[in-house]
Design a protein around this motif. Structure first.
Motif, PDB file in Angstrom:
ATOM      1  N   LYS A  82     -59.010  -7.452 -25.990  1.00 34.38           N
ATOM      2  CA  LYS A  82     -59.572  -8.266 -24.912  1.00 34.38           C
ATOM      3  C   LYS A  82     -58.394  -8.898 -24.178  1.00 34.38           C
ATOM      4  O   LYS A  82     -57.624  -9.639 -24.768  1.00 34.38           O
ATOM      5  CB  LYS A  82     -60.478  -9.347 -25.496  1.00 34.38           C
ATOM      6  N   VAL A  83     -58.245  -8.568 -22.900  1.00 30.56           N
ATOM      7  CA  VAL A  83     -57.161  -9.095 -22.088  1.00 30.56           C
ATOM      8  C   VAL A  83     -57.750 -10.209 -21.229  1.00 30.56           C
ATOM      9  O   VAL A  83     -58.775 -10.008 -20.574  1.00 30.56           O
ATOM     10  CB  VAL A  83     -56.548  -7.999 -21.188  1.00 30.56           C
ATOM     11  N   SER A  84     -57.125 -11.385 -21.253  1.00 32.49           N
ATOM     12  CA  SER A  84     -57.681 -12.509 -20.500  1.00 32.49           C
ATOM     13  C   SER A  84     -56.595 -13.229 -19.725  1.00 32.49           C
ATOM     14  O   SER A  84     -55.434 -13.281 -20.134  1.00 32.49           O
ATOM     15  CB  SER A  84     -58.385 -13.485 -21.444  1.00 32.49           C
ATOM     16  N   ILE A  85     -57.011 -13.774 -18.599  1.00 30.83           N
ATOM     17  CA  ILE A  85     -56.146 -14.613 -17.765  1.00 30.83           C
ATOM     18  C   ILE A  85     -56.935 -15.880 -17.463  1.00 30.83           C
ATOM     19  O   ILE A  85     -58.091 -15.807 -17.033  1.00 30.83           O
ATOM     20  CB  ILE A  85     -55.762 -13.924 -16.443  1.00 30.83           C
ATOM     21  N   ARG A  86     -56.323 -17.032 -17.669  1.00 32.92           N
ATOM     22  CA  ARG A  86     -56.943 -18.303 -17.283  1.00 32.92           C
ATOM     23  C   ARG A  86     -56.249 -18.794 -16.018  1.00 32.92           C
ATOM     24  O   ARG A  86     -55.032 -18.970 -15.996  1.00 32.92           O
ATOM     25  CB  ARG A  86     -56.801 -19.347 -18.391  1.00 32.92           C
ATOM     26  N   MET A  87     -57.047 -18.987 -14.972  1.00 31.01           N
ATOM     27  CA  MET A  87     -56.502 -19.456 -13.699  1.00 31.01           C
ATOM     28  C   MET A  87     -56.492 -20.983 -13.704  1.00 31.01           C
ATOM     29  O   MET A  87     -57.482 -21.611 -14.064  1.00 31.01           O
ATOM     30  CB  MET A  87     -57.359 -18.941 -12.542  1.00 31.01           C
ATOM     31  N   ARG A  88     -55.380 -21.547 -13.270  1.00 31.13           N
ATOM     32  CA  ARG A  88     -55.250 -23.004 -13.246  1.00 31.13           C
ATOM     33  C   ARG A  88     -55.035 -23.476 -11.812  1.00 31.13           C
ATOM     34  O   ARG A  88     -54.305 -22.834 -11.050  1.00 31.13           O
ATOM     35  CB  ARG A  88     -54.070 -23.435 -14.102  1.00 31.13           C
TER      36      ARG A  88
END
Length: 142
Positions: A89-95
């Protein structure tokens, strides 16, 4: 034969009379050692569970501001997970301001996939959910 005869034969041999098919005409019964039968059945189920392989989901977290070398390192980890038969599972959290340009995160996900393309397939395409972008990769079946 009648059920009384079958039951008496089973008692003489110290075995059990087990009803196999009650809806058949006449009903079908079998003379067996029921304890041994249950033991063998449990043993067979245990062997089946042992042979079964569970697929784990490993997670790789990326960033919107990730550098190319860092992406390669994360891809190497994902490649190792995929070769081991696990899903990734590849994830990116945008801030903060990053939320205004989610397409940049999707581009990073696509470039990440291009690196690991030989080892996995996209099971779930990059999807934006609130502040996060997710993608699921599955190992290539041999």
């Amino acid at each position: 034969m009648s059920s009384r005869e079958a039951l008496s034969i089973a008692e003489e041999q110290n075995l059990d009379l087990v009803l196999i098919s009650p809806t058949a005409t006449p009903p079908v019964c079998k003379i067996i050692d029921y304890g041994k039968f249950k033991f063998e059945q449990a043993k067979r189920l245990k062997e089946q569970r042992k042979a079964q392989k569970t697929v784990d989901i490993k997670e790789v977290q990326l960033s919107m501001t990730i550098d190319t070398h860092d992406v390669e390192i994360k891809a190497r980890h994902a490649r190792r997970f995929l070769e081991g038969g696990d899903k990734v599972k590849v994830s990116i959290r945008m801030r903060g301001r990053q939320q205004a340009r989610p397409e940049i995160g999707v581009e990073i996900m696509n470039s990440f996939f291009e690196i690991v393309r030989d080892y996995g397939v996209v099971e779930k395409a990059p999807e934006i959910m609130g502040r996060n972008i997710f993608m699921v990769l599955a190992p290539i079946k041999k």
